[in-house]
Design an enzyme around this catalytic site. Structure first.
Site, PDB file in Angstrom:
ATOM      1  N   CYS A 114      -5.102  -2.249  -4.296  1.00  0.00           N
ATOM      2  CA  CYS A 114      -3.825  -2.625  -3.667  1.00  0.00           C
ATOM      3  C   CYS A 114      -3.983  -2.764  -2.155  1.00  0.00           C
ATOM      4  O   CYS A 114      -3.369  -3.634  -1.545  1.00  0.00           O
ATOM      5  CB  CYS A 114      -2.740  -1.599  -3.971  1.00  0.00           C
ATOM      6  N   CYS A 222       2.677   0.135  -4.516  1.00  0.00           N
ATOM      7  CA  CYS A 222       1.436  -0.504  -4.083  1.00  0.00           C
ATOM      8  C   CYS A 222       1.114  -0.143  -2.644  1.00  0.00           C
ATOM      9  O   CYS A 222       0.014  -0.414  -2.165  1.00  0.00           O
ATOM     10  CB  CYS A 222       1.541  -2.003  -4.226  1.00  0.00           C
TER      11      CYS A 222
HETATM   12  S1  SF4 Z   1      -1.356  -4.056  -8.674  1.00  0.00           S
HETATM   13 FE1  SF4 Z   1      -2.745  -3.374  -7.075  1.00  0.00          FE
HETATM   14  S2  SF4 Z   1      -4.390  -2.380  -8.252  1.00  0.00           S
HETATM   15 FE2  SF4 Z   1      -3.334  -3.686  -9.675  1.00  0.00          FE
HETATM   16  S3  SF4 Z   1      -4.491  -5.629  -9.639  1.00  0.00           S
HETATM   17 FE3  SF4 Z   1      -2.726  -5.793  -8.216  1.00  0.00          FE
HETATM   18  S4  SF4 Z   1      -3.574  -5.303  -6.253  1.00  0.00           S
HETATM   19 FE4  SF4 Z   1      -5.030  -4.515  -7.788  1.00  0.00          FE
END
Ligand code: SF4
Length: 233
Positions: A114, A222
């Site tokens: 994230c 996030c």
């Molecule tokens: S929610 Fe966050 S951890 Fe999940 S794929 Fe998207 S960016 Fe990556």
């Protein structure tokens, strides 16, 4: 500006979302933009904004892991409101992230994923702006319950405007139905909250609206709207 915002914060609590949006557009002109991931709240807010100012700015952080339904909604938004959605991408495309950090980072270290795919691109975008507008609601997560309608964002160092902070999910959906606002079709398939494909699943009967986000982990945000307690000014 920080002091002015602190003074205005209480007054703004009695303003309607449209009044908050008017204030933001009048105060910041082209230096304010709506940030959206095109959830139900975001769609209601975008529709409201279109009635306050036709050429409002709207951006999204495209993690490159969004659902096809979300990409198709972005196209609909551009057509319906005659605007260009400003898309911000992570520095590393998915293949390069995999080469650098290994496969399925979201499963091993979702915070790092994230940070790379959401927080860093957002931070980069916000450097262009004096204020950003979000569609967060106070009752969504514990991190959001103290959100003001107008506040100083200590994390990113600019004004943060949350016009529907005091709304409920019911109010959002009433607005969407009354105004025939387009929305993500995944909402009709038990996805009340929608993020990346890897980290979003449908909720089961009786589950919390955000139970489908990072299911099986303690993560609930996030990082875009999280403030570490020690940094609060
Ligand atoms: S929610 Fe966050 S951890 Fe999940 S794929 Fe998207 S960016 Fe990556």
């Amino acid at each position: 500006m920080k002091d002015e915002i602190a003074e205005l914060r209480l007054t703004a609590e009695s303003w309607s979302p449209q009044e908050v949006l008017s204030w933001a557009f009048e105060t910041f002109g082209n230096e304010v933009a709506i940030s959206s991931a095109f959830g139900a709240e975001g769609m209601a807010l975008i529709d409201m904004a279109s009635h306050v100012r036709k050429d409002f700015r709207l951006f999204t952080v495209d993690t490159e892991f969004l659902f096809p339904e979300t990409y198709s909604l972005i196209d609909r938004v551009e057509q319906k409101y005659a605007i260009k959605v400003e898309r911000v991408f992570p520095l590393l495309p998915p293949e390069e992230q995999e080469r650098a950090l290994g496969a399925a980072l979201w499963a091993r270290d979702p915070d790092q994923c994230c940070n790379l795919r959401k927080v860093e691109p957002l931070r980069r975008k916000l450097r262009e702006l004096d204020a950003w507008i979000t569609s967060i609601r106070r009752d969504q997560t514990s991190f959001r319950k103290g959100a003001g309608k107008i506040e100083w964002d200590v994390k990113f160092g600019l004004v943060k405007v949350n016009p529907i902070a005091d709304w409920t999910s019911q109010q959002v959906w009433r607005y969407i139905r009354e105004h025939k606002v387009p929305y993500n079709t995944l909402h009709d398939r038990n996805y009340p909250s929608i993020g990346c494909t890897h980290c979003t699943r449908a909720v089961r009967p009786g589950e919390d609206a955000r139970a489908g986000r990072w299911a099986g982990s303690s993560k609930t945000e996030c990082g875009l709207h999280m403030i570490e307690p020690l940094t609060i000014a």
